[in-house]
Motif scaffolding. Sequence first.
Motif, PDB file in Angstrom:
ATOM      1  N   ILE A   1      -7.795   4.468   3.812  1.00  0.00           N
ATOM      2  CA  ILE A   1      -8.451   3.340   4.487  1.00  0.00           C
ATOM      3  C   ILE A   1      -8.625   3.646   5.972  1.00  0.00           C
ATOM      4  N   LEU A   2      -7.540   4.114   6.595  1.00  0.00           N
ATOM      5  CA  LEU A   2      -7.581   4.352   8.039  1.00  0.00           C
ATOM      6  C   LEU A   2      -8.500   5.521   8.371  1.00  0.00           C
TER       7      LEU A   2
ATOM      8  N   ASN B   1       5.858   7.075  -1.912  1.00  0.00           N
ATOM      9  CA  ASN B   1       6.088   7.473  -0.517  1.00  0.00           C
ATOM     10  C   ASN B   1       7.259   8.428  -0.371  1.00  0.00           C
ATOM     11  N   LEU B   2       8.200   8.362  -1.335  1.00  0.00           N
ATOM     12  CA  LEU B   2       9.420   9.165  -1.218  1.00  0.00           C
ATOM     13  C   LEU B   2       9.150  10.654  -1.362  1.00  0.00           C
TER      14      LEU B   2
ATOM     15  N   SER C   1      -1.044   6.707  15.570  1.00  0.00           N
ATOM     16  CA  SER C   1       0.299   7.022  15.070  1.00  0.00           C
ATOM     17  C   SER C   1       0.444   6.592  13.617  1.00  0.00           C
ATOM     18  N   GLY C   2      -0.157   5.446  13.276  1.00  0.00           N
ATOM     19  CA  GLY C   2      -0.121   4.992  11.883  1.00  0.00           C
ATOM     20  C   GLY C   2      -0.861   5.946  10.960  1.00  0.00           C
TER      21      GLY C   2
ATOM     22  N   SER D   1      -1.516   2.546  18.247  1.00  0.00           N
ATOM     23  CA  SER D   1      -0.776   2.409  16.989  1.00  0.00           C
ATOM     24  C   SER D   1      -1.618   2.869  15.804  1.00  0.00           C
ATOM     25  N   PHE D   2      -2.946   2.855  15.952  1.00  0.00           N
ATOM     26  CA  PHE D   2      -3.818   3.337  14.880  1.00  0.00           C
ATOM     27  C   PHE D   2      -3.604   4.830  14.669  1.00  0.00           C
TER      28      PHE D   2
ATOM     29  N   ARG E   1       0.800  12.312   6.426  1.00  0.00           N
ATOM     30  CA  ARG E   1       1.744  13.424   6.313  1.00  0.00           C
ATOM     31  C   ARG E   1       1.871  13.881   4.864  1.00  0.00           C
TER      32      ARG E   1
ATOM     33  N   LEU F   1       0.843  -1.193   0.000  1.00  0.00           N
ATOM     34  CA  LEU F   1       0.000   0.000   0.000  1.00  0.00           C
ATOM     35  C   LEU F   1       0.875   1.238   0.000  1.00  0.00           C
TER      36      LEU F   1
ATOM     37  N   ALA G   1      -3.137   3.917   2.389  1.00  0.00           N
ATOM     38  CA  ALA G   1      -3.349   3.508   3.780  1.00  0.00           C
ATOM     39  C   ALA G   1      -4.076   4.606   4.540  1.00  0.00           C
TER      40      ALA G   1
ATOM     41  N   TYR H   1       1.052   9.212  10.518  1.00  0.00           N
ATOM     42  CA  TYR H   1       2.211   8.984   9.644  1.00  0.00           C
ATOM     43  C   TYR H   1       1.768   8.906   8.189  1.00  0.00           C
ATOM     44  N   ALA H   2       0.683   8.186   7.938  1.00  0.00           N
ATOM     45  CA  ALA H   2       0.209   8.026   6.556  1.00  0.00           C
ATOM     46  C   ALA H   2      -0.315   9.340   5.992  1.00  0.00           C
TER      47      ALA H   2
END
Lengths: 207, 177
Positions: free
Chosen positions: A89-90, A153-154, A114-115, A111-112, A121, A81, A86, A118-119
Amino acid sequence: MSETGGQGFGNSKGGKSAHKSSGKDNGSAKSKGGRKVQFESGGSGGKAGKEDKIANGSRSPQAKVPSPLERRLEQENSEFLMDCEAAEILQGIQEQMVMLSEDPNIKLPVSFDSGLSYAKRDSYCSKSQTVRKILQPLQKYGVSNAEICQIANLRAESVEEVFALIPSLKAKEKKIKEPLRIALGELTNLRDALDELARFKESGAAV
Amino acid sequence: MFFHMILERNMHLHPRHFGRDLRDKLITKLMKDVEGTCNGRHGFIVAITGIESVDKGLVLDGSGYATFPVKYQCVVFRPFKGEIVEAVVSMVNKMGFFAEAGPVQIFISNHLIPDDMELQLGDMPNYSTSDGSVKIQKDCEVRLKIIGTRVDATEIFCIGTIKDDFLGVISDSGQTS
């Protein structure tokens, strides 16, 4: 609610077999000198290189050998993903949780959060399909789904940056340099447009 | 990196939950048991996105519990060696600095920080260049490469480096220095 896992598995399996069949090195190759050379399918890059030296005549195109990581993940029925995918979805799950928050049994783990942060950003976290469409043409040059996700992602701005940070693309540098440059340009335009839109919304909200 | 995968788990259910809402109870228990956990093979299970199948339950002899094999779809986060991630610095000390990328904590040793950056102690310890143009301090974003991972029972810990090209502090313009 479920993501297109089945489609993704199909793609990954299809991609693997497509790579195998596109390379003619699965069957035996007859050299011009009359010597039969048997190529092993799914061999390592080193082995394939050695067999190329043995064969006389024209070199047949090598099948893309998936890395051990990709092989293991394909076996485990997993789909790579992009961070923006991601995030979508989240985000959807989080919106549903707001409705279900009356039930004390249902809580989101740490963790949800923080995940998700992160996604999210990425500035193009809401345009995952557009990002996918921009990078999809690279697949016909042998770029795997994992590499496409890494490129997305980069948020790189130059082709040199991508090749420096994703060494597995170096082998295909000549083929994908120009298409990659075009894709990165389109991603940069998309990012700038979304940043502009976000700034416009903020200034509109301030007024 | 995030993955969407199908996992399987055997759920044990107490007989008091047997009844009309058995499936709902099973799914609620699955979410409680699985979401937020971490294992070495799959990484952090961030969220369950759907239930693929719930097979027939089997009552265990002696206990009365029933075991249900459940297949479910989930989003997992797992870092890999060689992966490039963008992390937020959480702590700086003389050994190096810690950063967080999602639920994963990454340590960057001072040996893997460019030689032209030195530790500046004070209220806000940081690693900075001699001219102060580049500064790594708490809450700033850095792009790093993961060079090793260690898996515990409940978390994944990584070692990273910023000593390669195109790695380091992410400025506001999005370029790394």
